[in-house]
Scaffold this motif. Structure first.
Motif, PDB file in Angstrom:
ATOM      1  N   GLY A  96     -27.065   8.801   7.040  1.00  0.00           N
ATOM      2  CA  GLY A  96     -26.637   8.699   5.583  1.00  0.00           C
ATOM      3  C   GLY A  96     -25.325   7.833   4.992  1.00  0.00           C
ATOM      4  N   GLN A  97     -24.465   8.142   6.031  1.00  0.00           N
ATOM      5  CA  GLN A  97     -23.070   7.595   6.064  1.00  0.00           C
ATOM      6  C   GLN A  97     -23.093   5.936   6.370  1.00  0.00           C
ATOM      7  OE1 GLN A  97     -20.828   9.518   8.727  1.00  0.00           O
ATOM      8  NE2 GLN A  97     -20.624  11.644   7.423  1.00  0.00           N
ATOM      9  N   ALA A  98     -24.170   5.786   7.106  1.00  0.00           N
ATOM     10  CA  ALA A  98     -24.437   4.498   7.635  1.00  0.00           C
ATOM     11  C   ALA A  98     -25.073   3.372   6.565  1.00  0.00           C
ATOM     12  CB  ALA A  98     -25.207   4.377   8.825  1.00  0.00           C
ATOM     13  N   LYS A  99     -25.927   4.359   5.601  1.00  0.00           N
ATOM     14  CA  LYS A  99     -26.711   3.568   4.612  1.00  0.00           C
ATOM     15  C   LYS A  99     -25.641   3.254   3.554  1.00  0.00           C
ATOM     16  CE  LYS A  99     -31.365   5.542   5.291  1.00  0.00           C
ATOM     17  NZ  LYS A  99     -32.194   6.519   4.710  1.00  0.00           N
ATOM     18  N   GLU A 100     -24.968   4.241   3.043  1.00  0.00           N
ATOM     19  CA  GLU A 100     -23.759   4.085   2.027  1.00  0.00           C
ATOM     20  C   GLU A 100     -22.918   2.997   2.672  1.00  0.00           C
ATOM     21  OE1 GLU A 100     -22.188   7.630   1.017  1.00  0.00           O
ATOM     22  OE2 GLU A 100     -23.989   8.707   0.471  1.00  0.00           O
ATOM     23  N   ALA A 101     -22.442   3.050   3.719  1.00  0.00           N
ATOM     24  CA  ALA A 101     -21.451   1.995   4.102  1.00  0.00           C
ATOM     25  C   ALA A 101     -22.038   0.571   4.282  1.00  0.00           C
ATOM     26  CB  ALA A 101     -20.810   2.506   5.407  1.00  0.00           C
ATOM     27  N   ALA A 102     -23.103   0.379   4.807  1.00  0.00           N
ATOM     28  CA  ALA A 102     -23.681  -0.780   5.040  1.00  0.00           C
ATOM     29  C   ALA A 102     -23.973  -1.389   3.679  1.00  0.00           C
ATOM     30  CB  ALA A 102     -25.027  -0.652   5.850  1.00  0.00           C
ATOM     31  N   GLN A 182     -27.977  -6.556  18.856  1.00  0.00           N
ATOM     32  CA  GLN A 182     -28.093  -8.118  18.755  1.00  0.00           C
ATOM     33  C   GLN A 182     -29.118  -9.012  18.309  1.00  0.00           C
ATOM     34  OE1 GLN A 182     -28.654  -7.455  23.241  1.00  0.00           O
ATOM     35  NE2 GLN A 182     -26.161  -8.069  23.640  1.00  0.00           N
ATOM     36  N   ALA A 183     -30.363  -8.191  17.909  1.00  0.00           N
ATOM     37  CA  ALA A 183     -31.435  -8.879  17.102  1.00  0.00           C
ATOM     38  C   ALA A 183     -30.995  -9.012  15.775  1.00  0.00           C
ATOM     39  CB  ALA A 183     -32.747  -8.196  17.472  1.00  0.00           C
ATOM     40  N   LEU A 184     -30.285  -8.129  14.997  1.00  0.00           N
ATOM     41  CA  LEU A 184     -30.016  -7.938  13.647  1.00  0.00           C
ATOM     42  C   LEU A 184     -28.908  -8.837  13.300  1.00  0.00           C
ATOM     43  CD1 LEU A 184     -30.455  -6.522  10.664  1.00  0.00           C
ATOM     44  CD2 LEU A 184     -28.935  -5.036  11.650  1.00  0.00           C
ATOM     45  N   MET A 185     -27.823  -8.894  13.986  1.00  0.00           N
ATOM     46  CA  MET A 185     -26.680  -9.440  13.628  1.00  0.00           C
ATOM     47  C   MET A 185     -26.744 -10.863  13.081  1.00  0.00           C
ATOM     48  SD  MET A 185     -24.843  -7.007  12.837  1.00  0.00           S
ATOM     49  CE  MET A 185     -23.366  -7.882  11.955  1.00  0.00           C
ATOM     50  N   LEU A 194     -28.918  -7.866   2.160  1.00  0.00           N
ATOM     51  CA  LEU A 194     -28.733  -6.279   2.422  1.00  0.00           C
ATOM     52  C   LEU A 194     -29.973  -5.683   2.849  1.00  0.00           C
ATOM     53  CD1 LEU A 194     -27.275  -3.735   1.782  1.00  0.00           C
ATOM     54  CD2 LEU A 194     -28.121  -3.528  -0.354  1.00  0.00           C
ATOM     55  N   GLN A 195     -31.322  -6.404   2.616  1.00  0.00           N
ATOM     56  CA  GLN A 195     -32.545  -5.694   3.218  1.00  0.00           C
ATOM     57  C   GLN A 195     -32.597  -5.815   4.657  1.00  0.00           C
ATOM     58  OE1 GLN A 195     -32.281  -8.160   0.931  1.00  0.00           O
ATOM     59  NE2 GLN A 195     -34.104  -9.548   0.881  1.00  0.00           N
ATOM     60  N   ASP A 196     -31.976  -6.721   5.369  1.00  0.00           N
ATOM     61  CA  ASP A 196     -32.002  -6.573   6.697  1.00  0.00           C
ATOM     62  C   ASP A 196     -31.386  -5.527   7.318  1.00  0.00           C
ATOM     63  OD1 ASP A 196     -33.216  -9.349   6.693  1.00  0.00           O
ATOM     64  OD2 ASP A 196     -31.452 -10.153   6.983  1.00  0.00           O
ATOM     65  N   VAL A 197     -30.287  -4.900   6.719  1.00  0.00           N
ATOM     66  CA  VAL A 197     -29.866  -3.725   7.449  1.00  0.00           C
ATOM     67  C   VAL A 197     -30.350  -2.668   6.800  1.00  0.00           C
ATOM     68  CG1 VAL A 197     -27.818  -2.295   7.136  1.00  0.00           C
ATOM     69  CG2 VAL A 197     -27.605  -4.697   7.056  1.00  0.00           C
ATOM     70  N   ASP A 198     -31.021  -2.620   5.622  1.00  0.00           N
ATOM     71  CA  ASP A 198     -31.810  -1.707   5.073  1.00  0.00           C
ATOM     72  C   ASP A 198     -33.060  -1.316   5.933  1.00  0.00           C
ATOM     73  OD1 ASP A 198     -29.997  -0.940   3.016  1.00  0.00           O
ATOM     74  OD2 ASP A 198     -31.277  -2.099   1.555  1.00  0.00           O
ATOM     75  N   SER A 199     -33.733  -2.340   6.392  1.00  0.00           N
ATOM     76  CA  SER A 199     -34.995  -2.220   7.143  1.00  0.00           C
ATOM     77  C   SER A 199     -34.468  -1.758   8.564  1.00  0.00           C
ATOM     78  CB  SER A 199     -35.813  -3.546   7.394  1.00  0.00           C
ATOM     79  OG  SER A 199     -34.718  -4.507   8.230  1.00  0.00           O
ATOM     80  N   VAL A 200     -33.576  -2.017   9.091  1.00  0.00           N
ATOM     81  CA  VAL A 200     -33.080  -1.286  10.466  1.00  0.00           C
ATOM     82  C   VAL A 200     -32.808   0.140  10.086  1.00  0.00           C
ATOM     83  CG1 VAL A 200     -31.300  -1.155  12.105  1.00  0.00           C
ATOM     84  CG2 VAL A 200     -32.252  -3.378  11.342  1.00  0.00           C
ATOM     85  N   LEU A 201     -32.105   0.550   9.213  1.00  0.00           N
ATOM     86  CA  LEU A 201     -31.867   1.798   8.827  1.00  0.00           C
ATOM     87  C   LEU A 201     -33.305   2.809   8.435  1.00  0.00           C
ATOM     88  CD1 LEU A 201     -28.427   1.446   6.693  1.00  0.00           C
ATOM     89  CD2 LEU A 201     -28.860   2.393   9.210  1.00  0.00           C
ATOM     90  N   ARG A 204     -34.701   3.848  11.600  1.00  0.00           N
ATOM     91  CA  ARG A 204     -33.962   4.856  12.288  1.00  0.00           C
ATOM     92  C   ARG A 204     -34.388   6.181  11.300  1.00  0.00           C
ATOM     93  NH1 ARG A 204     -31.930   6.345  16.938  1.00  0.00           N
ATOM     94  NH2 ARG A 204     -30.286   7.671  16.787  1.00  0.00           N
ATOM     95  N   ASP A 205     -34.543   6.113  10.079  1.00  0.00           N
ATOM     96  CA  ASP A 205     -34.864   7.379   9.509  1.00  0.00           C
ATOM     97  C   ASP A 205     -36.321   7.721   9.624  1.00  0.00           C
ATOM     98  OD1 ASP A 205     -34.886   9.245   7.433  1.00  0.00           O
ATOM     99  OD2 ASP A 205     -34.434   7.917   5.724  1.00  0.00           O
ATOM    100  N   ILE A 206     -37.345   6.799   9.982  1.00  0.00           N
ATOM    101  CA  ILE A 206     -38.530   7.443  10.306  1.00  0.00           C
ATOM    102  C   ILE A 206     -38.538   7.983  11.599  1.00  0.00           C
ATOM    103  CG2 ILE A 206     -40.791   6.443  10.995  1.00  0.00           C
ATOM    104  CD1 ILE A 206     -40.594   4.178   8.668  1.00  0.00           C
ATOM    105  N   SER A 207     -37.843   7.603  12.475  1.00  0.00           N
ATOM    106  CA  SER A 207     -37.597   8.067  13.759  1.00  0.00           C
ATOM    107  C   SER A 207     -37.132   9.264  13.777  1.00  0.00           C
ATOM    108  CB  SER A 207     -36.682   7.071  14.765  1.00  0.00           C
ATOM    109  OG  SER A 207     -36.504   7.665  15.952  1.00  0.00           O
TER     110      SER A 207
END
Length: 233
Positions: A96-102, A182-185, A194-201, A204-207
């Motif tokens: 949750g913190q990472a979502k807000e920060a990113a 390495q694949a995302l950055m 922003l959606q690139d970061v959102d999709s990764v997060l 993680r949420d699903i996991s």
């Protein structure tokens, strides 16, 4: 139940059932006069608990937890299960913190910046609360690649690179591995989406949710194990 009956109910092989008994995940099976194993409901629930917990916390930790419900004091066994829940809760909070920060970091403007806005490796490390060696490691892994001071050759981080470092820092705290970043950055640097970061997060949420459900299933089976074993200590 025969060994094959337990295997079918759990969805594993006959040999895996035998291995779980050998490893103490299942209590010792009774034997027929002919020497064949016979299993009861407590064996089935123990095997189901292991299967669920393996999906939640990994097979090694799963064995440790189920064995504790057979061999140790109930308080110790429950403490191990509580710790597994706590770890997932921590992961969820950090996510949750990472979502807000990113979200905030990705929207920071970086146009019309000055050369004086750059940061040294020690300044950036202090700002992020990490060691300079961590930033050097991210440089080696091509996650955040700084410029070099033309005179001294030391690392200098532009505002864009500082933002990248802040995103990497938050995603690492959320549990993302170097290979994933390495694949995302590179995509993020090219698109600034922003959606690139959102999709990764979101992945993680699903996991985390999937593992939380598995942990709940495992706890339910372990509750049955306690009841069947009439453990009161």
């Amino acid at each position: 139940m025969r060994t094959v009956d337990v295997a079918r109910r759990v969805g594993c092989s006959v040999q895996q059932v035998r291995n779980l008994e050998r490893d103490g995940v299942l209590p010792p099976a009774a034997r027929t006069p002919a020497g064949y194993r016979t299993y009861g409901e407590v064996h089935l629930q123990s095997a189901l608990a292991h299967r669920a917990l393996a999906a939640a916390v990994g097979p090694v930790e799963a064995k440790k937890i189920v064995r504790a419900f057979h061999q140790g004091p109930t308080s110790h066994a429950l403490a191990l299960l509580d710790a597994a829940h706590a770890r997932l809760d921590t992961e969820r909070a950090e996510l949750g913190q990472a979502k807000e920060a990113a979200h905030t970091i990705s929207r920071e403007p970086i146009d019309d910046v000055r050369a004086s806005d750059a940061m040294s490796i020690s300044e950036l490390a202090a700002a992020l609360g990490v060691r300079p060696s961590t930033l050097r490691h991210w440089h080696t892994e091509v996650l955040v690649v700084p410029d070099r001071d033309p005179v001294r050759g030391t690392r200098r981080y532009t505002p864009a690179q500082v933002r990248d470092a802040r995103i990497v820092h938050q995603l690492r705290k959320a549990g993302y591995r170097i290979a994933h970043l390495q694949a995302l950055m590179p995509q993020l640097r090219r698109t600034r989406r922003l959606q690139d970061v959102d999709s990764v997060l979101a992945a993680r949420d699903i996991s985390i949710t999937t593992r939380s459900r598995a942990l709940l299933d495992g706890a339910s089976a372990l509750s049955a194990v306690l009841h069947l074993g009439r453990r009161t200590d």
